[in-house]
Design a protein around this motif. Structure first.
Motif, PDB file in Angstrom:
ATOM      1  N   ALA A  27      42.266 -22.477   1.939  1.00 33.91           N
ATOM      2  CA  ALA A  27      41.787 -21.369   1.017  1.00 33.91           C
ATOM      3  C   ALA A  27      41.975 -21.792  -0.477  1.00 33.91           C
ATOM      4  N   LEU A  28      43.201 -22.214  -0.852  1.00 33.05           N
ATOM      5  CA  LEU A  28      43.493 -22.410  -2.035  1.00 33.05           C
ATOM      6  C   LEU A  28      42.749 -23.735  -2.616  1.00 33.05           C
ATOM      7  N   CYS A  29      42.173 -24.581  -1.816  1.00 33.24           N
ATOM      8  CA  CYS A  29      41.488 -25.754  -2.003  1.00 33.24           C
ATOM      9  C   CYS A  29      40.131 -25.312  -2.322  1.00 33.24           C
ATOM     10  N   ASP A  30      39.705 -24.369  -1.625  1.00 28.34           N
ATOM     11  CA  ASP A  30      38.378 -23.715  -1.792  1.00 28.34           C
ATOM     12  C   ASP A  30      38.400 -23.370  -3.032  1.00 28.34           C
ATOM     13  N   VAL A 161      28.374 -16.347  -5.734  1.00 29.99           N
ATOM     14  CA  VAL A 161      28.359 -15.744  -4.484  1.00 29.99           C
ATOM     15  C   VAL A 161      29.598 -16.213  -3.754  1.00 29.99           C
ATOM     16  N   ALA A 162      29.678 -17.541  -3.711  1.00 29.06           N
ATOM     17  CA  ALA A 162      30.861 -18.111  -3.137  1.00 29.06           C
ATOM     18  C   ALA A 162      32.220 -17.614  -3.492  1.00 29.06           C
ATOM     19  N   LEU A 163      32.234 -17.600  -4.970  1.00 30.73           N
ATOM     20  CA  LEU A 163      33.301 -17.345  -5.606  1.00 30.73           C
ATOM     21  C   LEU A 163      34.239 -16.163  -5.417  1.00 30.73           C
ATOM     22  N   LEU A 164      32.982 -15.083  -5.555  1.00 31.09           N
ATOM     23  CA  LEU A 164      33.376 -13.687  -5.021  1.00 31.09           C
ATOM     24  C   LEU A 164      33.619 -13.613  -3.723  1.00 31.09           C
ATOM     25  N   ASN A 165      32.873 -14.347  -2.653  1.00 33.74           N
ATOM     26  CA  ASN A 165      33.478 -14.273  -1.521  1.00 33.74           C
ATOM     27  C   ASN A 165      34.848 -14.547  -0.960  1.00 33.74           C
ATOM     28  N   ILE A 166      35.328 -15.809  -1.534  1.00 34.94           N
ATOM     29  CA  ILE A 166      36.625 -16.294  -1.274  1.00 34.94           C
ATOM     30  C   ILE A 166      37.666 -15.520  -2.150  1.00 34.94           C
ATOM     31  N   ILE A 168      37.738 -12.371  -3.100  1.00 38.79           N
ATOM     32  CA  ILE A 168      37.754 -10.888  -2.297  1.00 38.79           C
ATOM     33  C   ILE A 168      38.597 -11.164  -1.119  1.00 38.79           C
ATOM     34  N   ALA A 169      38.152 -12.204  -0.328  1.00 39.93           N
ATOM     35  CA  ALA A 169      39.040 -12.288   1.024  1.00 39.93           C
ATOM     36  C   ALA A 169      40.366 -12.633   0.754  1.00 39.93           C
ATOM     37  N   LEU A 170      40.688 -13.591  -0.182  1.00 37.69           N
ATOM     38  CA  LEU A 170      42.170 -13.917  -0.531  1.00 37.69           C
ATOM     39  C   LEU A 170      42.820 -12.551  -1.233  1.00 37.69           C
ATOM     40  N   LEU A 171      42.324 -11.719  -2.037  1.00 34.42           N
ATOM     41  CA  LEU A 171      42.900 -10.831  -2.769  1.00 34.42           C
ATOM     42  C   LEU A 171      43.326  -9.452  -1.715  1.00 34.42           C
ATOM     43  N   PHE A 172      42.288  -9.338  -0.740  1.00 33.17           N
ATOM     44  CA  PHE A 172      42.493  -8.415   0.307  1.00 33.17           C
ATOM     45  C   PHE A 172      43.577  -9.105   1.091  1.00 33.17           C
ATOM     46  N   ASP A 173      43.677 -10.492   1.354  1.00 30.85           N
ATOM     47  CA  ASP A 173      44.691 -10.795   2.502  1.00 30.85           C
ATOM     48  C   ASP A 173      46.090 -10.700   1.740  1.00 30.85           C
ATOM     49  N   VAL A 174      46.210 -10.786   0.554  1.00 26.52           N
ATOM     50  CA  VAL A 174      47.460 -10.892  -0.327  1.00 26.52           C
ATOM     51  C   VAL A 174      47.950  -9.691  -0.275  1.00 26.52           C
ATOM     52  N   PHE A 175      47.122  -8.917  -0.895  1.00 24.75           N
ATOM     53  CA  PHE A 175      47.629  -7.289  -1.319  1.00 24.75           C
ATOM     54  C   PHE A 175      47.599  -6.426   0.041  1.00 24.75           C
ATOM     55  N   TYR A 176      46.913  -6.731   0.997  1.00 23.34           N
ATOM     56  CA  TYR A 176      47.005  -5.829   2.302  1.00 23.34           C
ATOM     57  C   TYR A 176      48.181  -6.429   2.998  1.00 23.34           C
ATOM     58  N   ILE A 188      42.845  -6.422  11.639  1.00 26.17           N
ATOM     59  CA  ILE A 188      41.992  -7.716  12.171  1.00 26.17           C
ATOM     60  C   ILE A 188      40.902  -8.245  11.465  1.00 26.17           C
ATOM     61  N   PHE A 189      39.911  -7.338  10.953  1.00 27.01           N
ATOM     62  CA  PHE A 189      38.822  -7.546  10.254  1.00 27.01           C
ATOM     63  C   PHE A 189      39.160  -8.356   8.862  1.00 27.01           C
ATOM     64  N   MET A 190      40.317  -8.006   8.227  1.00 31.35           N
ATOM     65  CA  MET A 190      40.512  -8.625   6.948  1.00 31.35           C
ATOM     66  C   MET A 190      41.185 -10.162   7.362  1.00 31.35           C
ATOM     67  N   ALA A 191      41.852 -10.331   8.487  1.00 27.44           N
ATOM     68  CA  ALA A 191      42.300 -11.794   8.924  1.00 27.44           C
ATOM     69  C   ALA A 191      41.047 -12.556   9.298  1.00 27.44           C
ATOM     70  N   LEU A 192      39.938 -11.934   9.916  1.00 25.35           N
ATOM     71  CA  LEU A 192      38.930 -12.656  10.410  1.00 25.35           C
ATOM     72  C   LEU A 192      38.200 -13.142   9.066  1.00 25.35           C
ATOM     73  N   ASP A 193      38.027 -12.204   8.091  1.00 24.78           N
ATOM     74  CA  ASP A 193      37.340 -12.483   7.047  1.00 24.78           C
ATOM     75  C   ASP A 193      37.860 -13.729   6.278  1.00 24.78           C
TER      76      ASP A 193
END
Length: 225
Positions: A27-30, A161-166, A168-176, A188-193
């Motif tokens: 994810a960080l590589c992305d 679009v790709a930037l916003l996607n990764i 948002i996914a990382l922010l949700f994962d970290v803060f959630y 489960i949804f956040m993990a799958l995202d």
């Protein structure tokens, strides 16, 4: 992937740490790659006549190292610090392992782990600042001509679009992980995202959009037909 598809979700501590390293370094590589792409677009659109002199093979090699080395170093340090913890529990309420979930199970102090974790977050916040800086200049430049606006729409919008996607996914994962509720479906949804959306979306954005790749895919598909 084997662990996710298995009927019983049991993993060794070593396997758990490997899972942390693979998922989060990827994810960080992305994110690092998207930072380099923002710089590449800045040079291509704002300094088109200087592009080939600016983006030399030496600089491209440095950009590739920047994409891969910092994520691996960051996650190696995070995983090594997690490996030294003594655990008092064995249940992680998530589809895959993460450092914060491991830290919650620890009997020993996790202060160093938390400090390093926040340093990694701040490092990649710095990446976001670089991207924002590039796009401020891009938008200023693209307002000057129709050709620049067309270039921006063709090359920068997919990147955004790709930037916003990764992001948002990382922010949700970290803060959630740190502050989220105990809602199982949302967890489960956040993990799958984080696991599936960026790897599925990015090839569609960058692969099928490019004419040569799209034609080759269609040629292969028609050949099988």
């Amino acid at each position: 992937m084997y662990d996710l598809l298995a009927p019983f979700h049991v993993i060794s501590y070593a396997g758990c740490l490997i899972q942390v390293f693979v998922i989060y370094s990827s994810a960080l590589c992305d994110f690092s790659t998207l930072t380099v792409m923002a710089y590449d677009r800045y040079v291509a659109i704002c300094k088109p006549l200087e592009y080939h002199s600016e983006m030399t093979m030496k600089k491209i090699a440095k950009c590739i190292i920047f994409c891969w080395l910092p994520p691996f170093i960051c996650m190696s340090v995070v995983v090594l610090l997690a490996a030294r913890l003594t655990l008092c529990g064995s249940t992680i309420e998530k589809l895959y392992c993460e450092t914060w979930a491991i830290a919650k199970l620890a009997c020993s102090s996790t202060t160093i782990n938390n400090v390093i974790g926040y340093i990694v977050i701040l490092t990649y916040f710095g990446h976001a600042v670089l991207i924002a800086f590039s796009y401020i200049h891009l938008i200023k430049n693209c307002r000057k001509s129709k050709e620049s606006k067309y270039k921006f729409m063709q090359t920068c919008v997919p990147h955004l679009v790709a930037l916003l996607n990764i992001t948002i996914a990382l922010l949700f994962d970290v803060f959630y992980s740190r502050y989220g509720s105990n809602s199982l479906p949302l967890r489960i949804f956040m993990a799958l995202d984080v696991l599936f959306i960026p790897p599925i979306l990015n090839p569609l954005i960058y692969g099928l959009k490019l004419t040569k790749i799209r034609k080759q895919v269609m040629r292969l598909f028609l050949r099988h037909k």
